[in-house]
Design a protein around this motif. Structure first.
Motif, mmCIF file in Angstrom:
data_model
loop_
_atom_site.group_PDB
_atom_site.id
_atom_site.type_symbol
_atom_site.label_atom_id
_atom_site.label_comp_id
_atom_site.label_asym_id
_atom_site.label_seq_id
_atom_site.Cartn_x
_atom_site.Cartn_y
_atom_site.Cartn_z
ATOM 1 N N ALA A 14 32.447 44.012 40.135
ATOM 2 C CA ALA A 14 33.041 43.136 41.153
ATOM 3 C C ALA A 14 33.577 43.958 42.318
ATOM 4 C CB ALA A 14 34.143 42.279 40.532
ATOM 5 N N ASP A 15 34.186 45.111 42.022
ATOM 6 C CA ASP A 15 34.657 46.050 43.044
ATOM 7 C C ASP A 15 33.945 47.370 42.787
ATOM 8 O OD1 ASP A 15 35.987 48.120 44.427
ATOM 9 O OD2 ASP A 15 37.917 47.107 44.288
ATOM 10 N N PHE A 16 33.131 47.804 43.735
ATOM 11 C CA PHE A 16 32.272 48.969 43.539
ATOM 12 C C PHE A 16 33.021 50.272 43.290
ATOM 13 C CE2 PHE A 16 28.225 47.366 45.936
ATOM 14 C CZ PHE A 16 27.993 46.472 44.907
ATOM 15 N N LEU A 17 34.322 50.323 43.535
ATOM 16 C CA LEU A 17 35.088 51.547 43.303
ATOM 17 C C LEU A 17 36.028 51.457 42.104
ATOM 18 C CD1 LEU A 17 35.944 52.528 46.982
ATOM 19 C CD2 LEU A 17 34.344 53.679 45.442
ATOM 20 N N ASP A 18 36.070 50.290 41.463
ATOM 21 C CA ASP A 18 36.991 50.077 40.343
ATOM 22 C C ASP A 18 36.212 49.806 39.063
ATOM 23 O OD1 ASP A 18 38.905 49.339 38.508
ATOM 24 O OD2 ASP A 18 39.695 47.668 39.693
ATOM 25 N N PRO A 19 36.095 50.808 38.176
ATOM 26 C CA PRO A 19 35.324 50.616 36.942
ATOM 27 C C PRO A 19 35.914 49.555 36.018
ATOM 28 C CG PRO A 19 36.415 52.757 36.944
ATOM 29 C CD PRO A 19 36.662 52.142 38.284
ATOM 30 N N ASP A 20 37.160 49.140 36.254
ATOM 31 C CA ASP A 20 37.791 48.110 35.422
ATOM 32 C C ASP A 20 37.721 46.717 36.046
ATOM 33 O OD1 ASP A 20 38.541 50.010 33.481
ATOM 34 O OD2 ASP A 20 40.287 50.568 34.697
ATOM 35 N N SER A 21 36.982 46.556 37.142
ATOM 36 C CA SER A 21 36.960 45.264 37.847
ATOM 37 C C SER A 21 36.077 44.222 37.179
ATOM 38 C CB SER A 21 36.517 45.466 39.301
ATOM 39 O OG SER A 21 35.170 45.914 39.362
ATOM 40 N N GLY A 22 35.302 44.608 36.197
ATOM 41 C CA GLY A 22 34.466 43.657 35.485
ATOM 42 C C GLY A 22 33.050 43.593 36.040
ATOM 43 N N TRP A 23 32.114 43.401 35.123
ATOM 44 C CA TRP A 23 30.702 43.349 35.467
ATOM 45 C C TRP A 23 30.237 41.911 35.582
ATOM 46 C CZ3 TRP A 23 27.837 47.637 36.548
ATOM 47 C CH2 TRP A 23 28.381 48.872 36.174
ATOM 48 N N GLU A 24 29.352 41.664 36.531
ATOM 49 C CA GLU A 24 28.658 40.385 36.615
ATOM 50 C C GLU A 24 27.178 40.655 36.434
ATOM 51 O OE1 GLU A 24 28.530 38.388 40.404
ATOM 52 O OE2 GLU A 24 28.622 40.275 41.503
ATOM 53 N N GLU A 25 26.473 39.669 35.877
ATOM 54 C CA GLU A 25 25.046 39.808 35.652
ATOM 55 C C GLU A 25 24.318 38.669 36.329
ATOM 56 O OE1 GLU A 25 23.961 40.483 31.603
ATOM 57 O OE2 GLU A 25 25.500 42.016 31.329
ATOM 58 N N PHE A 26 23.154 38.976 36.900
ATOM 59 C CA PHE A 26 22.357 37.960 37.573
ATOM 60 C C PHE A 26 20.920 38.450 37.683
ATOM 61 C CE2 PHE A 26 24.541 40.660 40.582
ATOM 62 C CZ PHE A 26 23.595 40.997 41.529
ATOM 63 N N GLU A 27 20.026 37.515 37.936
ATOM 64 C CA GLU A 27 18.599 37.801 38.009
ATOM 65 C C GLU A 27 18.159 38.002 39.453
ATOM 66 O OE1 GLU A 27 16.640 38.282 35.328
ATOM 67 O OE2 GLU A 27 18.432 37.943 34.117
ATOM 68 N N GLY A 28 17.042 38.684 39.587
ATOM 69 C CA GLY A 28 16.396 38.852 40.868
ATOM 70 C C GLY A 28 14.907 39.046 40.664
#
Length: 160
Positions: free
Chosen positions: A30-44
């Motif tokens: 969610a925040d490219f500099l914060d490893p603890d900001s949580g991951w989101e997943e999506f298709e492309g």
């Protein structure tokens, strides 16, 4: 006199593997500099085309659930035996500063550059790995000056 193009081969065939249609599974912070900001997943999904005998590659990636797309222009520079990777997304409509690098003998490509994220100067690293005729992996990482790399976006490619 021999030209640079005949003395330096395109390392590991460059981006020829990326020609054609691919499904792309994305994971990003969610925040490219914060490893603890949580991951989101999506298709492309993406479609790539080769030009200049494999020394240029263009693809468009579409993220249907995100409402934007991206365009990458990859160019091989025979004088340096390096590639530049140039990204533009449909939200901004401009090219980001390129990353530059090369493929190693083990089939991994690593490319570095500088950019600005959230008003801060960052070092940028793209890494390509696990390349085959039907799969590939791309990772993006950012680092603040002198700080550790934070992997913030991973794409797993599978042939469509």
């Amino acid at each position: 006199m021999t030209s640079p193009q005949t003395t330096r081969p395109v390392t590991t065939s460059g981006f020829s593997f990326l020609h054609g249609a691919w499904h792309v599974r994305n994971r990003r912070l969610a925040d490219f500099l914060d490893p603890d900001s949580g991951w989101e997943e999506f298709e492309g999904h993406t479609t790539g085309l080769l030009f200049r005998d494999g020394r240029a590659h263009v693809d468009e990636i579409v993220f249907p659930s995100k409402g934007f797309s991206g365009l990458t222009l990859r160019l091989y520079e025979p004088e340096t035996d390096e590639w530049t990777l140039n990204w533009s997304d449909s939200r901004m409509g401009r090219l980001d500063p390129p990353v530059r690098g090369r493929w190693s003998g083990d089939g991994t490509g690593e490319f570095h550059g500088v950019d600005v994220y959230a008003g801060r100067n960052v070092r940028v690293r793209f890494r390509w790995s696990d390349v085959s005729a039907s799969t590939a992996r791309w990772e993006q990482a950012f680092a603040l000056d002198g700080g550790p790399w934070v992997t913030n976006w991973v794409m797993e490619f599978s042939r469509a």
